[in-house]
Design a protein around this motif. Structure first.
Motif, PDB file in Angstrom:
ATOM      1  N   ARG A 288      33.419  50.323  46.143  1.00 55.35           N
ATOM      2  CA  ARG A 288      34.381  51.383  45.809  1.00 55.35           C
ATOM      3  C   ARG A 288      34.837  52.130  47.057  1.00 55.35           C
ATOM      4  O   ARG A 288      36.016  52.482  47.182  1.00 55.35           O
ATOM      5  N   ILE A 291      37.060  49.615  49.753  1.00 53.47           N
ATOM      6  CA  ILE A 291      38.450  49.209  49.506  1.00 53.47           C
ATOM      7  C   ILE A 291      39.437  50.135  50.213  1.00 53.47           C
ATOM      8  O   ILE A 291      40.301  49.661  50.961  1.00 53.47           O
ATOM      9  N   PRO A 292      39.369  51.455  50.001  1.00 49.02           N
ATOM     10  CA  PRO A 292      40.324  52.316  50.723  1.00 49.02           C
ATOM     11  C   PRO A 292      40.088  52.344  52.226  1.00 49.02           C
ATOM     12  O   PRO A 292      40.996  52.673  52.981  1.00 49.02           O
ATOM     13  N   ALA A 342      36.982  46.858  39.846  1.00 47.75           N
ATOM     14  CA  ALA A 342      37.621  47.121  41.138  1.00 47.75           C
ATOM     15  C   ALA A 342      38.300  45.896  41.719  1.00 47.75           C
ATOM     16  O   ALA A 342      38.882  45.969  42.808  1.00 47.75           O
ATOM     17  N   ASP A 345      42.269  46.235  42.680  1.00 45.69           N
ATOM     18  CA  ASP A 345      42.566  46.966  43.916  1.00 45.69           C
ATOM     19  C   ASP A 345      42.084  46.189  45.132  1.00 45.69           C
ATOM     20  O   ASP A 345      42.759  46.154  46.163  1.00 45.69           O
ATOM     21  N   GLU A 348      44.501  43.180  45.742  1.00 45.54           N
ATOM     22  CA  GLU A 348      45.788  43.632  46.279  1.00 45.54           C
ATOM     23  C   GLU A 348      45.663  44.019  47.752  1.00 45.54           C
ATOM     24  O   GLU A 348      46.558  43.724  48.559  1.00 45.54           O
ATOM     25  N   SER A 349      44.561  44.672  48.100  1.00 45.43           N
ATOM     26  CA  SER A 349      44.358  45.090  49.483  1.00 45.43           C
ATOM     27  C   SER A 349      44.288  43.883  50.415  1.00 45.43           C
ATOM     28  O   SER A 349      44.915  43.867  51.489  1.00 45.43           O
ATOM     29  N   LYS A 384      53.254  43.392  40.303  1.00 40.29           N
ATOM     30  CA  LYS A 384      52.497  43.912  41.445  1.00 40.29           C
ATOM     31  C   LYS A 384      52.596  42.965  42.638  1.00 40.29           C
ATOM     32  O   LYS A 384      52.756  43.402  43.782  1.00 40.29           O
TER      33      LYS A 384
END
Length: 574
Positions: A288, A291-292, A342, A345, A348-349, A384
């Motif tokens: 979690r 990812i960012p 998750a 996301d 996509e990343s 997306k």
């Protein structure tokens, strides 16, 4: 128990006490009226009789009026007393219903989590006093979300009731039964420590009972259960005698262990499972947060024309560059990311980074990307992906989406819609891991695939295993017959490559051509190879390695670290 009335909280004991007070007052009034009726009646009755028999003047008017009024009071009081009794009965019934709603699950009739814990605590105390122990089961239905998604929540509710009935029938009649979550049940019952072996038989029969096919609304539904078990006479995670909360935690850990071991089974709690769960929690938290932070990065594996050695493109493979675990293989983090929701996301990343990397390659090199079964069920996935292509200004015809064959049987209509939508955007679609799933030839013909990929499990051992060699031959011939290009995974030796060359123009990938590498190394390697001098010349001819080159490459690759310091078996596929 508490009941809410006009915004004020009134306990059930207070309500009952007030009712009893009103009851006593009403009964006292009626009793006093009866006594007064007897007194006045004894005074009035003789006078009335004398008057009727013309032996006297009759009763006094005041006493007669008092007597008649007393009769009215008795009638009114008794009527009111009966009304109060009916109100009390209705109030008690409402209190029982409110208590039942507060303590039980309305769908199955089982105890809810709070009341289940309270009852289990009392059960543990009584069992300990009698020299017995309590067994607790955590029962989770496997893939229940798919039943809801594909058949609707009403069907899911009926399935939950059916499973609850099977649980009730498979366990002792004295067992406490609870519904802990959406598709999670719990059960607790006392057992004799000298006959603990019967618990395994009970759990096995329960797994079998839930796993039997269910007919709901003329639809056959298959569902299994993963069960975790704990005992009150075994120390908990903290080393102390467990209470209900601790036993639920222990059974929950064992249940997740059952899921990672393949589901449709039961396991007892063991201390090592707690360490595994803590490691799992660390992975979930790391995913979690990672990812960012951009910790998930693309690696690239070459795709080569096996006949000419021409480099045709790369397949993107995700890696987790974790500051805590190091480079983590997708076999470790992908199942965890799917479980915690998750994966969308994360994917996509990584795809966004891969499109930026591939944009700088020669325009004839393609980029192949795998998508998760979870993304296949996302109705907005094609939109997306189109947004990512527009943001990167990447030509759709250079992108190839790989869909795993085993995903198709889950929702063929959704798969057809997604494939059609992606192809309308100019993206190519490959059927990945062909031969390992459940698709039929009819599905293969009806879905507009551009390529099929033979799974590495058939390729790596085709020299030693004649059955695998036959499967590879059959799929290659099928591709030729359907005019579908074929890609072969898992080429690791020159012998395998030489065997595959008999099938004509097919693509190949595997460690024979080199391990997957990060973007920086791929960019440097492409620059060293250089571009062809003529546009129509094959791009970047990759000569097949010699046996010595392959051995050196394999030895060098084996020194790479692709897994965390902790054993991946402690995570497993959930």
């Amino acid at each position: 128990m508490k009941a809410t009335l006009s915004g004020n909280t009134v306990t059930g004991e207070e309500t009952g006490e007030n009712a009893r007070q009103v009851d006593v007052v009403a009964l006292g009034i009626v009793t006093a009226a009866i006594l007064l009726f007897v007194a006045t009646g004894s005074e009035v009755a003789p006078s009335v009789m004398d008057s009727l028999m013309e032996r006297g003047p009759g009763p006094d008017n005041f006493m007669l009026n008092a007597f008649l009024l007393n009769i009215a009071i008795i009638i009114f009081g008794w009527s009111r007393y009966r009304q109060l009794c009916e109100e009390i009965q209705l109030r008690k019934a409402a209190e029982r219903q409110a208590r039942q709603l507060a303590e039980t699950d309305p769908l199955t009739g089982f105890l809810n989590r709070r009341s289940f814990n309270e009852c289990v605590d009392r059960l543990i105390d009584s069992a300990e006093a009698s020299g017995q122990a309590v067994a607790l089961m955590m029962i989770d239905l496997d893939n229940f979300k798919q039943v809801n998604d594909f058949n609707g929540h009403s069907t899911g509710d009926l399935l939950l009731r059916e499973c609850a009935q099977r649980i009730s029938q498979s366990l002792p009649k004295s067992a406490l039964l609870g519904r802990i979550g959406g598709d999670e049940f719990a059960a607790a019952f006392v057992f004799d420590k000298s006959r603990a072996d019967t618990l395994n038989q009970t759990a096995s029969s329960l797994v079998k009972a839930i796993g039997e096919s269910t007919q709901i609304n003329a639809i056959s539904i298959e569902v299994t259960a993963s069960i975790g078990m704990a005992r009150s006479d075994v120390p908990g995670v903290d080393g102390n005698r467990p209470d209900a909360h601790a036993m639920l935690e222990m059974a929950d850990i064992a249940m997740y262990h059952a899921k990672r071991q393949g589901r449709n089974d039961f396991f007892w709690f063991e201390g090592l499972m707690a360490d595994e769960m803590r490691f799992r929690t660390e992975l979930e938290s790391g995913i979690r947060q990672g990812i960012p932070r951009g910790e998930f990065v693309p690696y690239y594996e070459q795709q080569i024309d096996v006949q000419t050695g021409e480099l045709t493109g790369f397949e993107m493979l995700a890696r987790w560059n974790s500051p805590h675990f190091g480079i983590v293989s997708p076999d470790i983090f992908i199942p965890v990311a799917e479980d915690i929701g998750a994966i969308g996301d994360l994917s996509e990343s990584v795809i966004r980074q891969a499109l930026e990397d591939a944009k700088g390659w020669d325009s004839r090199l393609t980029l192949a990307v795998n998508i998760s079964p979870m993304q296949l069920r996302d109705p907005w996935f094609s939109q997306k992906l189109l947004r990512l292509l527009v943001e990167a200004n990447f030509p759709p015809h250079r992108l190839e989406i790989e869909i795993t064959e085993s995903c198709l049987h889950q929702n063929i209509a959704q798969a057809r819609s997604l494939i059609t939508s992606l192809k309308n955007q100019g993206i190519k679609i490959s059927l990945d891991d062909f031969g390992t799933g459940y698709s039929s030839l009819a599905q293969l013909r009806s879905l507009p695939f551009d390529r099929i990929k033979i799974d590495r499990s058939f390729v790596t051992s085709l020299i030693e295993n004649k059955d695998n060699a036959a499967i590879v031959h059959a799929i290659a011939m099928l591709g030729q017959g359907l005019k579908l290009p074929v890609t072969v995974e898992g080429i690791e030796t020159g012998e395998v490559l030489e065997h595959l060359m008999q099938y004509g123009s097919i693509k190949g990938q595997g460690y024979y051509y080199g391990r997957p590498r990060p973007a920086a190394e791929i960019t440097e390697w492409l620059a060293q190879l250089g571009s062809p001098s003529q546009p129509d010349m094959p791009f970047l001819i990759q000569k097949p390695m010699t046996a010595d080159d392959a051995a050196k490459a394999e030895a060098g690759a084996s020194s790479e670290t692709e897994e965390p310091a902790k054993s991946p078996q402690r995570v497993g596929n959930a």
